[in-house]
Design a protein around this motif. Sequence first.
Motif, PDB file in Angstrom:
ATOM      1  N   TYR A 172       0.828  -1.199   0.000  1.00  0.00           N
ATOM      2  CA  TYR A 172       0.000   0.000   0.000  1.00  0.00           C
ATOM      3  C   TYR A 172       0.869   1.258   0.000  1.00  0.00           C
ATOM      4  O   TYR A 172       1.854   1.356   0.726  1.00  0.00           O
ATOM      5  CB  TYR A 172      -0.911   0.020   1.228  1.00  0.00           C
ATOM      6  CG  TYR A 172      -1.749   1.280   1.337  1.00  0.00           C
ATOM      7  CD1 TYR A 172      -2.861   1.464   0.544  1.00  0.00           C
ATOM      8  CD2 TYR A 172      -1.395   2.294   2.222  1.00  0.00           C
ATOM      9  CE1 TYR A 172      -3.628   2.612   0.634  1.00  0.00           C
ATOM     10  CE2 TYR A 172      -2.143   3.450   2.327  1.00  0.00           C
ATOM     11  CZ  TYR A 172      -3.274   3.598   1.533  1.00  0.00           C
ATOM     12  OH  TYR A 172      -4.019   4.748   1.624  1.00  0.00           O
ATOM     13  N   ILE A 173       0.488   2.214  -0.840  1.00  0.00           N
ATOM     14  CA  ILE A 173       1.143   3.525  -0.884  1.00  0.00           C
ATOM     15  C   ILE A 173       0.072   4.586  -0.666  1.00  0.00           C
ATOM     16  O   ILE A 173      -0.959   4.589  -1.350  1.00  0.00           O
ATOM     17  CB  ILE A 173       1.858   3.753  -2.228  1.00  0.00           C
ATOM     18  CG1 ILE A 173       2.954   2.702  -2.438  1.00  0.00           C
ATOM     19  CG2 ILE A 173       2.447   5.161  -2.288  1.00  0.00           C
ATOM     20  CD1 ILE A 173       3.692   2.844  -3.752  1.00  0.00           C
ATOM     21  N   ARG A 174       0.289   5.470   0.264  1.00  0.00           N
ATOM     22  CA  ARG A 174      -0.704   6.490   0.571  1.00  0.00           C
ATOM     23  C   ARG A 174      -0.830   7.471  -0.604  1.00  0.00           C
ATOM     24  O   ARG A 174       0.179   8.024  -1.064  1.00  0.00           O
ATOM     25  CB  ARG A 174      -0.307   7.253   1.828  1.00  0.00           C
ATOM     26  CG  ARG A 174      -1.355   8.270   2.299  1.00  0.00           C
ATOM     27  CD  ARG A 174      -0.791   9.125   3.418  1.00  0.00           C
ATOM     28  NE  ARG A 174      -0.485   8.302   4.572  1.00  0.00           N
ATOM     29  CZ  ARG A 174      -1.350   8.035   5.544  1.00  0.00           C
ATOM     30  NH1 ARG A 174      -2.585   8.523   5.474  1.00  0.00           N
ATOM     31  NH2 ARG A 174      -0.998   7.283   6.571  1.00  0.00           N
ATOM     32  N   PRO A 175      -2.051   7.721  -1.104  1.00  0.00           N
ATOM     33  CA  PRO A 175      -2.220   8.675  -2.214  1.00  0.00           C
ATOM     34  C   PRO A 175      -1.907  10.110  -1.778  1.00  0.00           C
ATOM     35  O   PRO A 175      -1.965  10.451  -0.597  1.00  0.00           O
ATOM     36  CB  PRO A 175      -3.696   8.518  -2.591  1.00  0.00           C
ATOM     37  CG  PRO A 175      -4.142   7.243  -1.964  1.00  0.00           C
ATOM     38  CD  PRO A 175      -3.307   7.071  -0.755  1.00  0.00           C
ATOM     39  N   LYS A 176      -1.576  10.950  -2.752  1.00  0.00           N
ATOM     40  CA  LYS A 176      -1.318  12.352  -2.474  1.00  0.00           C
ATOM     41  C   LYS A 176      -2.599  13.046  -2.023  1.00  0.00           C
ATOM     42  O   LYS A 176      -3.714  12.686  -2.416  1.00  0.00           O
ATOM     43  CB  LYS A 176      -0.767  13.040  -3.721  1.00  0.00           C
ATOM     44  CG  LYS A 176       0.595  12.527  -4.177  1.00  0.00           C
ATOM     45  CD  LYS A 176       1.683  12.903  -3.185  1.00  0.00           C
ATOM     46  CE  LYS A 176       3.057  12.474  -3.702  1.00  0.00           C
ATOM     47  NZ  LYS A 176       4.142  12.840  -2.763  1.00  0.00           N
ATOM     48  N   ASN A 177      -2.435  14.081  -1.210  1.00  0.00           N
ATOM     49  CA  ASN A 177      -3.595  14.808  -0.695  1.00  0.00           C
ATOM     50  C   ASN A 177      -4.299  15.592  -1.802  1.00  0.00           C
ATOM     51  O   ASN A 177      -5.531  15.556  -1.928  1.00  0.00           O
ATOM     52  CB  ASN A 177      -3.148  15.754   0.428  1.00  0.00           C
ATOM     53  CG  ASN A 177      -4.303  16.564   0.974  1.00  0.00           C
ATOM     54  OD1 ASN A 177      -5.366  16.017   1.237  1.00  0.00           O
ATOM     55  ND2 ASN A 177      -4.100  17.865   1.148  1.00  0.00           N
ATOM     56  N   VAL A 178      -3.541  16.263  -2.645  1.00  0.00           N
ATOM     57  CA  VAL A 178      -4.115  17.072  -3.724  1.00  0.00           C
ATOM     58  C   VAL A 178      -4.464  16.149  -4.892  1.00  0.00           C
ATOM     59  O   VAL A 178      -3.633  15.356  -5.346  1.00  0.00           O
ATOM     60  CB  VAL A 178      -3.131  18.171  -4.177  1.00  0.00           C
ATOM     61  CG1 VAL A 178      -3.748  19.027  -5.281  1.00  0.00           C
ATOM     62  CG2 VAL A 178      -2.733  19.033  -2.986  1.00  0.00           C
ATOM     63  N   ARG A 211      -2.251  13.103  -7.684  1.00  0.00           N
ATOM     64  CA  ARG A 211      -2.403  11.673  -7.488  1.00  0.00           C
ATOM     65  C   ARG A 211      -2.081  10.905  -8.760  1.00  0.00           C
ATOM     66  O   ARG A 211      -2.379  11.348  -9.858  1.00  0.00           O
ATOM     67  CB  ARG A 211      -3.824  11.336  -7.032  1.00  0.00           C
ATOM     68  CG  ARG A 211      -4.180  11.940  -5.681  1.00  0.00           C
ATOM     69  CD  ARG A 211      -5.639  11.718  -5.355  1.00  0.00           C
ATOM     70  NE  ARG A 211      -6.034  12.494  -4.174  1.00  0.00           N
ATOM     71  CZ  ARG A 211      -7.289  12.687  -3.792  1.00  0.00           C
ATOM     72  NH1 ARG A 211      -8.277  12.181  -4.521  1.00  0.00           N
ATOM     73  NH2 ARG A 211      -7.558  13.387  -2.721  1.00  0.00           N
ATOM     74  N   LYS A 212      -1.482   9.735  -8.568  1.00  0.00           N
ATOM     75  CA  LYS A 212      -1.126   8.870  -9.676  1.00  0.00           C
ATOM     76  C   LYS A 212      -1.865   7.537  -9.516  1.00  0.00           C
ATOM     77  O   LYS A 212      -2.290   7.166  -8.422  1.00  0.00           O
ATOM     78  CB  LYS A 212       0.393   8.616  -9.711  1.00  0.00           C
ATOM     79  CG  LYS A 212       1.239   9.878  -9.712  1.00  0.00           C
ATOM     80  CD  LYS A 212       1.039  10.700 -10.981  1.00  0.00           C
ATOM     81  CE  LYS A 212       1.965  11.911 -10.969  1.00  0.00           C
ATOM     82  NZ  LYS A 212       1.768  12.759 -12.172  1.00  0.00           N
TER      83      LYS A 212
END
Length: 330
Positions: free
Chosen positions: A159-165, A169-170
């Motif tokens: 698991y990789i935490r998604p970007k806030n903005v 996000r990718k």
Amino acid sequence: MLKRTKQTGGHFLKSAKVRSLNLREIGNMTEEQAYAAFQAIRFASTGGEPVCPSCDCPAYTFKCRKIFKCKNCGKRFSLTSGTPFASHKLTFGDILYAMAIYSMGAKGTNAIELSHRVNISYKSAFVLLHRLREAVAQDADLSPLVGEVEFDCAEVGGYIRPKNVKKLRKDLRKYPYRSPDKLIVVVARERKGRARTTIVENISDAKKFIRKVVSRTATVYCDCGTEWSDLQAIWDLKRVDHNYSWWTPNAHTNNAESYFAMLRKAQKGVYHRFSSPRYLHAYTEEMAWRQNVRRQTNSEKYSLVLQAAAVSPISSMKGYWQRHVPKSAR
């Protein structure tokens, strides 16, 4: 207006038959009673009389210490020598109580909960649970799967935490943003029977596993993934296209999917995350064992865990406290 249909029966875990193990009785056992119970299972073939693990000869029992001495080779050994609990520091009462808690968990027991219930450290509970997972995995029936067999695979971990903005996000499912810790879990499961699992890095290794564990005379079911097409040279595959339906009267993989459902629920609801990829195989094999004994009572599962722990070889977790864990367990 739809009419409510009357429900018949219920889940097996809700039945009175399952509640055949009393944790209070196990928790109230004295250390001598727990020691005798473990000894009866450890030397079940000789009626509880100690035998040497090296030469299988009768042994003397020391009166001042809880150790034995072989009458033939003179080797000294303890009740846990050659078992997953070799060089243990826990009392036998705590070990049996932990086994009972482990066997009664519908989807597993995490180390924090076990440490609170047995009153031991988190690290001791973590090592103890992995020793039990290894024991039940080594006691599994490894003969080829027969009859009607379903197989499937799923990606687990990483698991990789998604970007806030949002615009940053990718798509983490695709390279190069895909996590390197994400692995493929493969399961092959008999209908109303055993489940076998493995962890691979690519689909070609998954197909090697299927060829190894599934009998050539079995009736095989899978989805319509193109990666399974070359297996038609071995079996007459019965396939279901999940783009249109989950099952058809001729084919489905619901039993394999139920294994992954249990694995996902254990990951999210019990363990929250698997500690690291090096231990993922232990959790997948534990879920396979729980699927295999899902129709057995709590006392039967407890007996299976106790028997597996008493006769299994030394665990790879031995030396964990001294950071001497072998590479095979890393």
